[in-house]
Motif scaffolding. Structure first.
Motif, PDB file in Angstrom:
ATOM      1  N   CYS A  67      15.303 -25.847 -10.300  1.00  0.00           N
ATOM      2  CA  CYS A  67      15.031 -24.854 -11.366  1.00  0.00           C
ATOM      3  C   CYS A  67      13.884 -25.308 -12.252  1.00  0.00           C
ATOM      4  O   CYS A  67      13.066 -24.505 -12.694  1.00  0.00           O
ATOM      5  N   LYS A  68      13.819 -26.626 -12.499  1.00  0.00           N
ATOM      6  CA  LYS A  68      12.723 -27.116 -13.341  1.00  0.00           C
ATOM      7  C   LYS A  68      11.405 -27.086 -12.551  1.00  0.00           C
ATOM      8  O   LYS A  68      10.380 -26.603 -13.028  1.00  0.00           O
ATOM      9  N   ARG A  69      11.477 -27.599 -11.327  1.00  0.00           N
ATOM     10  CA  ARG A  69      10.276 -27.711 -10.478  1.00  0.00           C
ATOM     11  C   ARG A  69       9.613 -26.359 -10.247  1.00  0.00           C
ATOM     12  O   ARG A  69       8.406 -26.227 -10.299  1.00  0.00           O
ATOM     13  N   ARG A  70      10.399 -25.338 -10.011  1.00  0.00           N
ATOM     14  CA  ARG A  70       9.853 -24.028  -9.651  1.00  0.00           C
ATOM     15  C   ARG A  70       9.712 -23.092 -10.858  1.00  0.00           C
ATOM     16  O   ARG A  70       9.372 -21.937 -10.713  1.00  0.00           O
ATOM     17  N   GLY A  71      10.011 -23.597 -12.060  1.00  0.00           N
ATOM     18  CA  GLY A  71       9.798 -22.775 -13.256  1.00  0.00           C
ATOM     19  C   GLY A  71      10.883 -21.737 -13.474  1.00  0.00           C
ATOM     20  O   GLY A  71      10.614 -20.653 -13.983  1.00  0.00           O
ATOM     21  N   LEU A  72      12.112 -22.067 -13.084  1.00  0.00           N
ATOM     22  CA  LEU A  72      13.215 -21.135 -13.349  1.00  0.00           C
ATOM     23  C   LEU A  72      13.850 -21.437 -14.707  1.00  0.00           C
ATOM     24  O   LEU A  72      13.978 -20.567 -15.558  1.00  0.00           O
ATOM     25  N   VAL A  73      14.275 -22.700 -14.904  1.00  0.00           N
ATOM     26  CA  VAL A  73      14.981 -23.066 -16.145  1.00  0.00           C
ATOM     27  C   VAL A  73      14.513 -24.429 -16.632  1.00  0.00           C
ATOM     28  O   VAL A  73      14.452 -25.387 -15.850  1.00  0.00           O
ATOM     29  N   TYR A  74      14.184 -24.510 -17.927  1.00  0.00           N
ATOM     30  CA  TYR A  74      13.802 -25.788 -18.547  1.00  0.00           C
ATOM     31  C   TYR A  74      14.800 -26.117 -19.662  1.00  0.00           C
ATOM     32  O   TYR A  74      15.380 -25.212 -20.278  1.00  0.00           O
ATOM     33  N   GLN A  75      14.903 -27.393 -19.960  1.00  0.00           N
ATOM     34  CA  GLN A  75      15.697 -27.830 -21.112  1.00  0.00           C
ATOM     35  C   GLN A  75      15.010 -27.338 -22.398  1.00  0.00           C
ATOM     36  O   GLN A  75      13.789 -27.458 -22.516  1.00  0.00           O
TER      37      GLN A  75
END
Ligand code: GAP
Length: 434
Positions: free
Chosen positions: A14-22
């Motif tokens: 999710c972070k790598r592909r730009g879905l969800v970030y902290q």
């Protein structure tokens, strides 16, 4: 794959592909709040739009609403949330960490000390803030812990302006906030989240029939998103589990990597909410039935789902790893209607006029579908990136394109490549995407 591995892999994808970030990551992150990136926001919109389409647009008996997050504080007194929206909290006397009493036994999960918990005390989950420039009890208001109350206090407004007749529903999607004692499991339990809620107003005595109807409808809807049936089940609340407003309730549960957990509830709230608001506000919240000439306070069947939890269900269900030509291929097998990018367009190589043709095709498709255009890196790596992002189709411009105006269309799941004339591309993709 171990279940704990799957959660780690999902968070990292999710972070790598730009879905969800902290949230606020540059400051070390804010616990239990997550931000949705470029692909995440599209994915989330797709889920909400499908829900809205099936719960509002396609139904003559349901109206939409968008009520404020901030409401008169009396709403939360009347609804029972000030008094009853609590979790039992215990504190470890050794490390002073706090836990939900029902989530720990005798031993502290952080410091390991046994038998050192304080007796449980009730902790209200509503976030408090102040309205206007003066802080104090008179100005204290709450961030809504559920969107439902905005619907109840607008019941007469919607009834009068829409001319609906019972049975009918009011639906809304919006943010809700809960100061959870132990948030966790990525976007599963957070302090800020979104709900998709629908309140269906029915004649008392017909509530069981509508309760059964909505339980069935909602389960089928989740299956229509492509979620595997064997990973879904219904759980009827025991007396102890029922919320303060519910007479009967079912959870729709999914087998997450961390176990079976609920992500949507269907509740028979009887006339609890409307009666309480009628009593406290002094305003009539009754329905006059012209067929029988009688007035009554309607019963409410509620369907209440979390957008973020629904996303996690779909993500966990869609994630798979496959061995292809000695390499591990990570795929998000999202249904095309849920995929954030529907079509990726590539030149095979960055020369011989292929980038220009690919750019033109991308520009032509952009107004039809959410697309992604990528020129650099090996074609294999570009395909893999789109597999991870859940992109169902990749269009590639190659040497043959320059000769006969055809491109290849690669299917994410079958890996089959069809040759399609560029003039027929929109038709081909529209049919495939549905
Ligand atoms: N109006 C009824 C109601 O709010 P609920 O079971 O407390 O019922 C409904 O919440 C849904 O909201 C849950 O099924 C879940 O999907 C979502 N939800 C509740 N608390 C959440 C949290 N802390 N983080 C993410 N989603 C949450």
């Amino acid at each position: 794959m171990a279940n704990s591995d799957l959660m780690e892999k999902l968070v990292s994808l999710c972070k790598r592909r730009g879905l969800v970030y902290q949230s606020s990551e540059v400051y070390g992150g804010l616990g239990s709040v997550w931000d949705y990136g470029p692909l995440g926001v599209e994915f989330k919109r797709n889920i909400k739009e499908l829900w809205w389409r099936d719960m509002v647009t396609n139904r003559p008996d349901i109206e939409g609403l968008d009520a404020g997050i901030l409401m008169h504080p009396a709403v939360w007194e009347a609804s029972g949330h000030v008094e009853g929206f609590t979790d039992p909290l215990v504190e470890c006397k050794s490390c002073h960490r706090r836990f939900r009493a029902d989530e720990v036994k005798d031993q502290c999960p952080i410091c390991g000390v046994k038998g050192q918990f304080t007796p449980p005390r009730l902790f209200n989950l509503m976030f408090r803030t102040f309205m206007g420039p003066v802080e104090g009890e008179a100005a204290q208001i709450y961030l809504r812990p559920e969107t439902a109350q905005g619907i109840y206090v607008n019941f007469q407004n919607v009834l009068n302006s829409s001319r609906q007749k019972i049975p009918f529903g009011i639906a809304q999607i919006g943010k809700a906030f809960r100061n959870e004692i132990t948030p966790g499991n990525f976007i599963f339990r957070t302090r800020e989240f979104e709900q998709m809620e629908m309140q269906y107003f029915v004649k008392p005595g017909t509530d069981q029939e509508w309760f059964d109807y909505w339980r069935h409808e909602r389960l089928e809807w989740v299956k229509s998103l492509g979620v595997r049936a064997e990973k879904l089940r219904l759980h009827q609340h025991t007396r102890e589990e029922l919320a303060h407003y519910a007479y009967d309730a079912y959870d729709i549960e999914y087998e997450f990597p961390f176990g079976w957990q609920e992500f949507e509830g269907i509740h028979n709230r009887t006339d609890f909410d409307l009666s309480r608001h009628q009593e406290r506000s002094g305003k009539k919240l009754e329905y006059f039935d012209p067929a029988t000439n009688e007035s009554y306070v309607p019963y409410i069947i509620e369907t209440s789902g979390g957008v973020d939890r629904q996303m996690l269900v779909v993500l966990a269900d869609a994630y798979r790893e496959e061995e292809v030509e000695g390499e591990t291929r990570v795929v998000l097998g999202l249904k095309p209607e849920l995929a954030p990018i529907k079509v990726a367009v590539f030149p095979l190589v960055k020369k011989d006029g292929m980038p220009e043709v690919a750019r033109k095709i991308a520009d032509d498709l952009r107004s039809r579908f959410p697309i992604f255009h990528d020129e650099s890196g090996s074609i294999g790596r570009r395909y893999r990136r789109q597999d991870e992002a859940g992109t169902p189709f990749c269009v590639t411009v190659d040497g043959q394109t320059l000769e006969d105006d055809t491109v290849t269309v690669r299917d994410r799941d079958t890996l089959k490549q069809d040759r399609v004339a560029t003039s027929k591309l929109v038709e081909y993709l529209s049919e495939a995407i549905g």
